[in-house]
Design a protein around this motif. Structure first.
Motif, PDB file in Angstrom:
ATOM      1  N   GLY A  99      -1.996 -32.231 -20.032  1.00  0.00           N
ATOM      2  CA  GLY A  99      -3.275 -31.643 -19.532  1.00  0.00           C
ATOM      3  C   GLY A  99      -3.766 -31.644 -18.331  1.00  0.00           C
ATOM      4  N   ALA A 100      -3.359 -32.784 -17.745  1.00  0.00           N
ATOM      5  CA  ALA A 100      -3.929 -32.816 -16.200  1.00  0.00           C
ATOM      6  C   ALA A 100      -3.105 -31.797 -15.280  1.00  0.00           C
ATOM      7  CB  ALA A 100      -3.710 -34.285 -15.543  1.00  0.00           C
ATOM      8  N   VAL A 101      -1.794 -31.772 -15.634  1.00  0.00           N
ATOM      9  CA  VAL A 101      -0.840 -30.950 -14.672  1.00  0.00           C
ATOM     10  C   VAL A 101      -1.309 -29.359 -14.936  1.00  0.00           C
ATOM     11  CG1 VAL A 101       1.464 -30.225 -14.348  1.00  0.00           C
ATOM     12  CG2 VAL A 101       1.104 -32.656 -14.838  1.00  0.00           C
ATOM     13  N   ALA A 102      -1.360 -29.116 -16.411  1.00  0.00           N
ATOM     14  CA  ALA A 102      -1.848 -27.951 -16.659  1.00  0.00           C
ATOM     15  C   ALA A 102      -3.222 -27.229 -15.715  1.00  0.00           C
ATOM     16  CB  ALA A 102      -1.920 -27.598 -18.086  1.00  0.00           C
ATOM     17  N   ASP A 103      -4.140 -28.251 -16.134  1.00  0.00           N
ATOM     18  CA  ASP A 103      -5.387 -28.128 -15.338  1.00  0.00           C
ATOM     19  C   ASP A 103      -5.345 -27.705 -13.874  1.00  0.00           C
ATOM     20  OD1 ASP A 103      -6.757 -28.489 -17.730  1.00  0.00           O
ATOM     21  OD2 ASP A 103      -7.498 -30.552 -17.159  1.00  0.00           O
ATOM     22  N   LEU A 104      -4.336 -28.463 -13.194  1.00  0.00           N
ATOM     23  CA  LEU A 104      -3.995 -28.518 -11.665  1.00  0.00           C
ATOM     24  C   LEU A 104      -3.248 -27.062 -11.563  1.00  0.00           C
ATOM     25  CD1 LEU A 104      -4.112 -29.282  -8.855  1.00  0.00           C
ATOM     26  CD2 LEU A 104      -1.839 -30.461  -9.393  1.00  0.00           C
ATOM     27  N   THR A 105      -2.439 -26.596 -12.562  1.00  0.00           N
ATOM     28  CA  THR A 105      -1.670 -25.140 -12.336  1.00  0.00           C
ATOM     29  C   THR A 105      -2.891 -24.187 -12.398  1.00  0.00           C
ATOM     30  OG1 THR A 105       0.390 -26.252 -13.164  1.00  0.00           O
ATOM     31  CG2 THR A 105      -0.098 -23.908 -13.183  1.00  0.00           C
ATOM     32  N   MET A 106      -3.881 -24.378 -13.385  1.00  0.00           N
ATOM     33  CA  MET A 106      -4.769 -23.338 -13.548  1.00  0.00           C
ATOM     34  C   MET A 106      -5.544 -23.568 -12.338  1.00  0.00           C
ATOM     35  SD  MET A 106      -5.069 -21.101 -15.836  1.00  0.00           S
ATOM     36  CE  MET A 106      -6.164 -19.658 -14.904  1.00  0.00           C
ATOM     37  N   ALA A 107      -5.941 -24.485 -11.973  1.00  0.00           N
ATOM     38  CA  ALA A 107      -7.049 -24.471 -10.840  1.00  0.00           C
ATOM     39  C   ALA A 107      -6.409 -23.845  -9.350  1.00  0.00           C
ATOM     40  CB  ALA A 107      -7.206 -25.834 -10.367  1.00  0.00           C
ATOM     41  N   LEU A 108      -5.144 -24.074  -9.280  1.00  0.00           N
ATOM     42  CA  LEU A 108      -4.209 -23.266  -8.313  1.00  0.00           C
ATOM     43  C   LEU A 108      -4.568 -21.755  -8.390  1.00  0.00           C
ATOM     44  CD1 LEU A 108      -1.262 -25.863  -7.926  1.00  0.00           C
ATOM     45  CD2 LEU A 108      -3.471 -25.239  -6.048  1.00  0.00           C
ATOM     46  N   ILE A 109      -4.140 -21.385  -9.702  1.00  0.00           N
ATOM     47  CA  ILE A 109      -4.031 -19.990  -9.935  1.00  0.00           C
ATOM     48  C   ILE A 109      -5.630 -19.272  -9.539  1.00  0.00           C
ATOM     49  CG2 ILE A 109      -4.180 -18.281 -11.717  1.00  0.00           C
ATOM     50  CD1 ILE A 109      -2.143 -19.949 -13.335  1.00  0.00           C
ATOM     51  N   LEU A 110      -6.453 -20.000  -9.959  1.00  0.00           N
ATOM     52  CA  LEU A 110      -7.875 -19.427  -9.472  1.00  0.00           C
ATOM     53  C   LEU A 110      -8.038 -19.581  -8.173  1.00  0.00           C
ATOM     54  CD1 LEU A 110      -9.967 -20.995 -12.629  1.00  0.00           C
ATOM     55  CD2 LEU A 110      -9.208 -18.804 -12.244  1.00  0.00           C
ATOM     56  N   ALA A 111      -7.515 -20.669  -7.383  1.00  0.00           N
ATOM     57  CA  ALA A 111      -7.790 -20.831  -5.900  1.00  0.00           C
ATOM     58  C   ALA A 111      -7.124 -19.759  -5.421  1.00  0.00           C
ATOM     59  CB  ALA A 111      -7.346 -22.299  -5.722  1.00  0.00           C
ATOM     60  N   ALA A 255       1.823 -21.866  -3.839  1.00  0.00           N
ATOM     61  CA  ALA A 255       1.146 -23.123  -3.939  1.00  0.00           C
ATOM     62  C   ALA A 255       2.084 -24.315  -4.446  1.00  0.00           C
ATOM     63  CB  ALA A 255      -0.265 -22.820  -4.999  1.00  0.00           C
ATOM     64  N   LEU A 256       1.935 -25.247  -3.908  1.00  0.00           N
ATOM     65  CA  LEU A 256       3.029 -26.238  -4.290  1.00  0.00           C
ATOM     66  C   LEU A 256       2.416 -27.602  -4.318  1.00  0.00           C
ATOM     67  CD1 LEU A 256       5.574 -25.197  -1.227  1.00  0.00           C
ATOM     68  CD2 LEU A 256       5.404 -24.503  -3.761  1.00  0.00           C
ATOM     69  N   ASP A 257       2.610 -28.433  -5.345  1.00  0.00           N
ATOM     70  CA  ASP A 257       2.198 -29.802  -5.700  1.00  0.00           C
ATOM     71  C   ASP A 257       3.258 -30.845  -5.224  1.00  0.00           C
ATOM     72  OD1 ASP A 257       0.290 -31.900  -5.852  1.00  0.00           O
ATOM     73  OD2 ASP A 257       1.211 -32.047  -8.109  1.00  0.00           O
ATOM     74  N   VAL A 258       4.455 -30.126  -5.109  1.00  0.00           N
ATOM     75  CA  VAL A 258       5.656 -31.004  -4.886  1.00  0.00           C
ATOM     76  C   VAL A 258       6.545 -30.192  -3.948  1.00  0.00           C
ATOM     77  CG1 VAL A 258       5.928 -31.925  -7.309  1.00  0.00           C
ATOM     78  CG2 VAL A 258       6.898 -29.545  -6.802  1.00  0.00           C
ATOM     79  N   LEU A 259       7.229 -31.195  -2.978  1.00  0.00           N
ATOM     80  CA  LEU A 259       8.062 -30.728  -2.024  1.00  0.00           C
ATOM     81  C   LEU A 259       9.399 -31.553  -2.144  1.00  0.00           C
ATOM     82  CD1 LEU A 259       5.638 -30.500   1.148  1.00  0.00           C
ATOM     83  CD2 LEU A 259       6.579 -28.559  -0.380  1.00  0.00           C
ATOM     84  N   ASP A 260      10.470 -31.012  -1.337  1.00  0.00           N
ATOM     85  CA  ASP A 260      11.672 -31.873  -1.087  1.00  0.00           C
ATOM     86  C   ASP A 260      11.936 -31.869   0.310  1.00  0.00           C
ATOM     87  OD1 ASP A 260      14.318 -32.932  -1.428  1.00  0.00           O
ATOM     88  OD2 ASP A 260      15.291 -30.790  -1.775  1.00  0.00           O
TER      89      ASP A 260
END
Length: 325
Positions: A99-111, A255-260
């Protein structure tokens, strides 16, 4: 009867640590490398973050090890083949953070859609006060196509949220079959998903088959107006290819929450790009979710060390061996 010794390499609240002591003997609490190295030969369990490296050579120094309990969904920090060969159970914490990851993903889509970061920067820099032209208009999510790569727990949770905003959802997964309750979401081949989608979001595990799943070829298939979102693992995307695609206008943004790697080098090109949003791997970073992850990681550890089935094990074929070692 003595309790099995374990290395506790993440911080636990005092109450949870006391509960843990009823079943195991913590021989190290904390992430000091020297203390952990000294304790490895005696340890029967390790509770650690998914960023704690456990290659085969480290496992060789832990002959009594029976379980690695990761705090997180990912387990690419562990040499899974080597652990399985040694009869070591590898556990993780899926489900509780979906749920938390899905919420963040949707927040990024809206942003992205409403250009929230650009508008906030415009105000903070004084542009509004000086009556300068604002950033371009955003766009409505309703009617746009969201392409979800990886349609497991998190991908499905993202689909539910996106549908509530009127988005059309297509997805690509190893098993491209309709999902109960999400029959309106359409499974498609990866190439078709990339060509159709206004936003592409990644929700796959990291393994050899998904390493650099998105590279120059895949980015070239996307619309020039499309955005890429990654909240899974940085190595799923060829970062150099992504930087080139963003510079060249192959896609509109990312929009990236993760990098390498993580954290990135100060001169990482993506950090300087105006069409890139980068967050410091905060997909599960809520008080409630992190507490649930800690609880599940502890339950996984204790279950294996006491001969019971853990809530989540990625190599369950070894559980009988791990219990009897």
């Amino acid at each position: 009867m003595s309790k099995p010794p374990a290395i506790i390499a993440i911080d636990l609240p005092a109450g949870l640590l006391e509960d843990l002591r009823r079943s195991v003997t913590p021989i190290v609490t904390g992430s000091d490398p020297a203390a952990i190295a000294e304790a490895l030969p005696r340890a029967e369990g390790i509770l650690c973050s998914a960023l704690f490296p456990l290659p085969a050579e480290t496992l060789d120094r832990a002959p009594r090890l029976r379980v690695i309990s990761n705090f997180g969904v990912g387990y690419n920090n562990v040499d899974l083949e080597a652990a399985t060969a040694r009869g070591i159970a590898v556990c993780n914490t899926p489900g509780v953070l979906s749920g938390a990851v899905a919420d963040l993903t949707m927040a990024l889509i809206l942003a992205i859609a409403r250009r929230l970061f650009a508008n906030a920067a415009y105000v903070r820099a004084g542009g509004w006060s000086r009556r300068e032209p604002p950033p371009p208009l955003g766009w409505d999510p309703a009617g746009k196509t969201l392409g979800i790569i990886g349609f497991g727990r998190i991908g499905q949770a993202v689909a539910l949220r996106a549908q509530a905003f009127g988005m059309e959802v297509v997805y690509h997964d190893l098993v491209n079959e309709p999902v109960e309750g999400l029959e309106d979401c359409r499974p498609v081949p990866l190439e078709e998903l990339l060509e159709l989608s206004d936003v592409v979001t990644l929700h796959v595990n990291l393994d050899p088959s998904t390493h650099h799943l998105i590279g120059a070829r895949e980015l070239a298939l996307m619309k020039p107006t499309a955005w890429l979102i990654n909240t899974s693992r940085g190595q799923v995307v060829d970062q150099q290819a992504l930087a080139a695609a963003l510079r060249d206008g192959t896609i509109a943004g990312a929009a990236l929450d993760v990098l390498d790697p993580e954290p990135p080098a100060p001169d990482e090109p993506l950090l300087a790009m105006e069409n890139v949003i980068v967050l410091p791997h905060v997909g599960s970073a809520t008080v409630e979710t992190r507490a649930a992850m800690r609880d599940m990681a502890v339950r996984n550890l204790v279950a294996v060390l006491t001969g019971r089935t853990p809530p989540s094990c990625v190599n369950p074929s070894v559980l009988e061996r791990a219990a009897s070692r």
